[in-house]
Design a protein around this motif. Sequence first.
Motif, mmCIF file in Angstrom:
data_model
loop_
_atom_site.group_PDB
_atom_site.id
_atom_site.type_symbol
_atom_site.label_atom_id
_atom_site.label_comp_id
_atom_site.label_asym_id
_atom_site.label_seq_id
_atom_site.Cartn_x
_atom_site.Cartn_y
_atom_site.Cartn_z
ATOM 1 N N ASN A 180 0.828 -1.210 0.000
ATOM 2 C CA ASN A 180 0.000 0.000 0.000
ATOM 3 C C ASN A 180 0.861 1.258 0.000
ATOM 4 O OD1 ASN A 180 -2.347 -1.538 0.037
ATOM 5 N ND2 ASN A 180 -2.453 -1.566 2.279
ATOM 6 N N LYS A 181 1.936 1.224 0.801
ATOM 7 C CA LYS A 181 2.832 2.381 0.819
ATOM 8 C C LYS A 181 3.501 2.557 -0.550
ATOM 9 C CE LYS A 181 3.916 2.277 5.764
ATOM 10 N NZ LYS A 181 4.994 2.098 6.778
ATOM 11 N N TRP A 182 3.958 1.430 -1.142
ATOM 12 C CA TRP A 182 4.597 1.503 -2.452
ATOM 13 C C TRP A 182 3.623 2.015 -3.505
ATOM 14 C CZ3 TRP A 182 3.458 -0.857 -7.100
ATOM 15 C CH2 TRP A 182 4.413 -0.705 -8.107
ATOM 16 N N GLU A 183 2.367 1.586 -3.409
ATOM 17 C CA GLU A 183 1.362 2.056 -4.368
ATOM 18 C C GLU A 183 1.161 3.556 -4.257
ATOM 19 O OE1 GLU A 183 -3.148 0.778 -5.799
ATOM 20 O OE2 GLU A 183 -2.393 0.210 -3.817
ATOM 21 N N ASP A 184 1.089 4.055 -3.008
ATOM 22 C CA ASP A 184 0.939 5.504 -2.822
ATOM 23 C C ASP A 184 2.161 6.239 -3.351
ATOM 24 O OD1 ASP A 184 -1.483 4.986 -1.664
ATOM 25 O OD2 ASP A 184 -0.702 5.024 0.396
ATOM 26 N N GLU A 222 2.679 8.917 -6.666
ATOM 27 C CA GLU A 222 3.356 10.207 -6.535
ATOM 28 C C GLU A 222 4.548 10.293 -7.502
ATOM 29 O OE1 GLU A 222 5.648 12.833 -3.076
ATOM 30 O OE2 GLU A 222 4.648 10.926 -2.587
ATOM 31 N N PHE A 223 5.308 9.166 -7.634
ATOM 32 C CA PHE A 223 6.469 9.159 -8.531
ATOM 33 C C PHE A 223 6.036 9.334 -9.984
ATOM 34 C CE2 PHE A 223 9.197 6.656 -11.348
ATOM 35 C CZ PHE A 223 10.410 7.309 -11.163
ATOM 36 N N ILE A 224 4.978 8.626 -10.388
ATOM 37 C CA ILE A 224 4.487 8.747 -11.764
ATOM 38 C C ILE A 224 3.999 10.166 -12.043
ATOM 39 C CG2 ILE A 224 2.684 7.963 -13.353
ATOM 40 C CD1 ILE A 224 2.903 5.215 -12.017
ATOM 41 N N GLY A 225 3.314 10.755 -11.056
ATOM 42 C CA GLY A 225 2.861 12.135 -11.231
ATOM 43 C C GLY A 225 4.022 13.096 -11.424
ATOM 44 N N PHE A 268 7.025 12.276 -12.473
ATOM 45 C CA PHE A 268 7.693 11.964 -13.747
ATOM 46 C C PHE A 268 6.957 12.615 -14.917
ATOM 47 C CE2 PHE A 268 8.373 9.364 -17.485
ATOM 48 C CZ PHE A 268 9.757 9.240 -17.506
ATOM 49 N N LEU A 269 5.633 12.497 -14.922
ATOM 50 C CA LEU A 269 4.862 13.115 -16.000
ATOM 51 C C LEU A 269 4.960 14.628 -15.967
ATOM 52 C CD1 LEU A 269 1.637 10.891 -15.917
ATOM 53 C CD2 LEU A 269 3.503 10.820 -17.575
ATOM 54 N N GLU A 270 5.006 15.164 -14.754
ATOM 55 C CA GLU A 270 5.146 16.621 -14.632
ATOM 56 C C GLU A 270 6.488 17.089 -15.191
ATOM 57 O OE1 GLU A 270 5.049 20.106 -11.164
ATOM 58 O OE2 GLU A 270 4.773 17.983 -10.654
ATOM 59 N N MET A 271 7.506 16.235 -15.067
ATOM 60 C CA MET A 271 8.838 16.628 -15.534
ATOM 61 C C MET A 271 9.059 16.258 -17.006
ATOM 62 S SD MET A 271 11.710 18.077 -14.761
ATOM 63 C CE MET A 271 11.647 18.129 -12.979
ATOM 64 N N PHE A 272 8.676 15.015 -17.395
ATOM 65 C CA PHE A 272 9.016 14.514 -18.718
ATOM 66 C C PHE A 272 7.803 14.326 -19.620
ATOM 67 C CE2 PHE A 272 12.278 12.959 -15.804
ATOM 68 C CZ PHE A 272 13.423 13.445 -16.403
ATOM 69 N N GLY A 273 6.625 14.693 -19.197
ATOM 70 C CA GLY A 273 5.452 14.526 -20.026
ATOM 71 C C GLY A 273 5.430 15.457 -21.231
ATOM 72 N N LYS A 274 4.364 15.301 -22.032
ATOM 73 C CA LYS A 274 4.229 16.108 -23.260
ATOM 74 C C LYS A 274 4.208 17.590 -22.959
ATOM 75 C CE LYS A 274 1.386 16.461 -27.404
ATOM 76 N NZ LYS A 274 0.187 15.943 -28.099
ATOM 77 N N GLU A 275 3.595 17.936 -21.873
ATOM 78 C CA GLU A 275 3.527 19.337 -21.461
ATOM 79 C C GLU A 275 4.325 19.575 -20.184
ATOM 80 O OE1 GLU A 275 -0.523 20.351 -21.111
ATOM 81 O OE2 GLU A 275 -0.999 20.094 -23.244
ATOM 82 N N GLY A 276 5.310 18.720 -19.951
ATOM 83 C CA GLY A 276 6.120 18.843 -18.754
ATOM 84 C C GLY A 276 7.174 19.926 -18.851
ATOM 85 N N LYS A 277 7.934 20.027 -17.750
ATOM 86 C CA LYS A 277 8.940 21.085 -17.679
ATOM 87 C C LYS A 277 10.051 20.874 -18.703
ATOM 88 C CE LYS A 277 8.160 22.040 -12.779
ATOM 89 N NZ LYS A 277 8.789 22.090 -11.440
ATOM 90 N N ILE A 278 10.502 19.642 -18.903
ATOM 91 C CA ILE A 278 11.573 19.367 -19.869
ATOM 92 C C ILE A 278 11.137 19.735 -21.276
ATOM 93 C CG2 ILE A 278 13.039 17.572 -20.872
ATOM 94 C CD1 ILE A 278 13.773 18.288 -18.019
ATOM 95 N N SER A 279 9.922 19.346 -21.646
ATOM 96 C CA SER A 279 9.420 19.688 -22.985
ATOM 97 C C SER A 279 9.312 21.182 -23.151
ATOM 98 C CB SER A 279 8.055 19.032 -23.205
ATOM 99 O OG SER A 279 8.166 17.626 -23.147
ATOM 100 N N THR A 280 8.856 21.858 -22.106
ATOM 101 C CA THR A 280 8.752 23.316 -22.186
ATOM 102 C C THR A 280 10.122 23.950 -22.367
ATOM 103 O OG1 THR A 280 6.808 23.212 -20.757
ATOM 104 C CG2 THR A 280 7.875 25.346 -20.998
#
Length: 349
Positions: A269-273, A277-280, A282-294
């Motif tokens: 359960n802790k790992w799932e939580d 958070e890690f996936i969120g 990662f997407l915020e950083m490397f997603g299509k509209e993430g910081k890296i793409s920007t």
Amino acid sequence: MSSRKRSRNGEMAKNGELVNLNGCGEYRRPNHGPAPFDYEEQACEERESCDYTQKITLEMAKSGTAQRPVRVYADGIYDMFHSGHARQLMQAKLAFPNCYLIVGVCNDSLTHRMKGRTVMNEVERYEALRHSRYVDEVVTSAPWTLDTEFLEKHKIDFVAHDELPYTTGSADDVYKFVKERGMFLPTERTDGISTTDVIARIIKDYDVYVRRNLSRGYTAKELNVSFVKEKRLKIQENFEKFKGKSKQYMDKWKDTMESMDKQRHELFNKWEDKSKEFIGNFLEMFGKEGKISTWINEGREKVARAISPTPGDPGISPPSTPPSTSGSWSPPAKRGRFTIIENESDEEL
């Protein structure tokens, strides 16, 4: 010097003994130890002080208007004294507010002849009755059936027993005589408990109790067990012990596995939580509209503007407009790089 004080019931206590002042209070045997036998001095004095010429009816006894203690008699074998016996004596003792309870116990000779073998001998059965809180007197070697002589000798007013006809060792009901005289006091049996029931339980688990006593130091001879059976029971006892220990280990292992499983679920359960958070992140950083793409898109735009700037870009001045003349216009001549350097060197010299 003897101490005297008044009790709650209006009685005077002298040397720890309650003396009835009004003749109608509750009889209480002095708390000086076990109940006396019928031939001992204390019991004889109590019997002699009783005025048996005063006949007590059932109504008088229940209302508490009798001028002396009501002498109630209960008898039996009382082998392996148990709660059913105690409840029967309690009912007899509490039937009247002023009751003196006499208990008769048959001896071994009469009991074995009329009913069968007992587990406890007569002395053990006498002593068991003496130490009951409800008993005021114990009659040893009590008769199997009652008669007028016995009732008058012990100055008995009522006989307590359950209402079922008791025909063991006799063709008729043993208590038929007292029932006809109106001296019978019915009590209730306690279901599920009797000496026969207790013995049946022991017989049912005979091997268990034999192994128990062998493990506690009794010999096979004392338990009337053969040599072969003794060895077999000991092997069985060791096997039961091994099985018990195995069960303990299995229960312990089961508890450990349940604890580990619980910890595993908690970690999952802790790992799932954390994974959400890690996936969120990662997407915020490397997603299509993430910081890296920007950052990459902004870098590309800056490089593109640097290579081919547009007039609208900040810091780039638009080209000068040629003067409006009637003649032809040509761009100014370029100044040579080396010429500029030479002129600057001449000036320094």
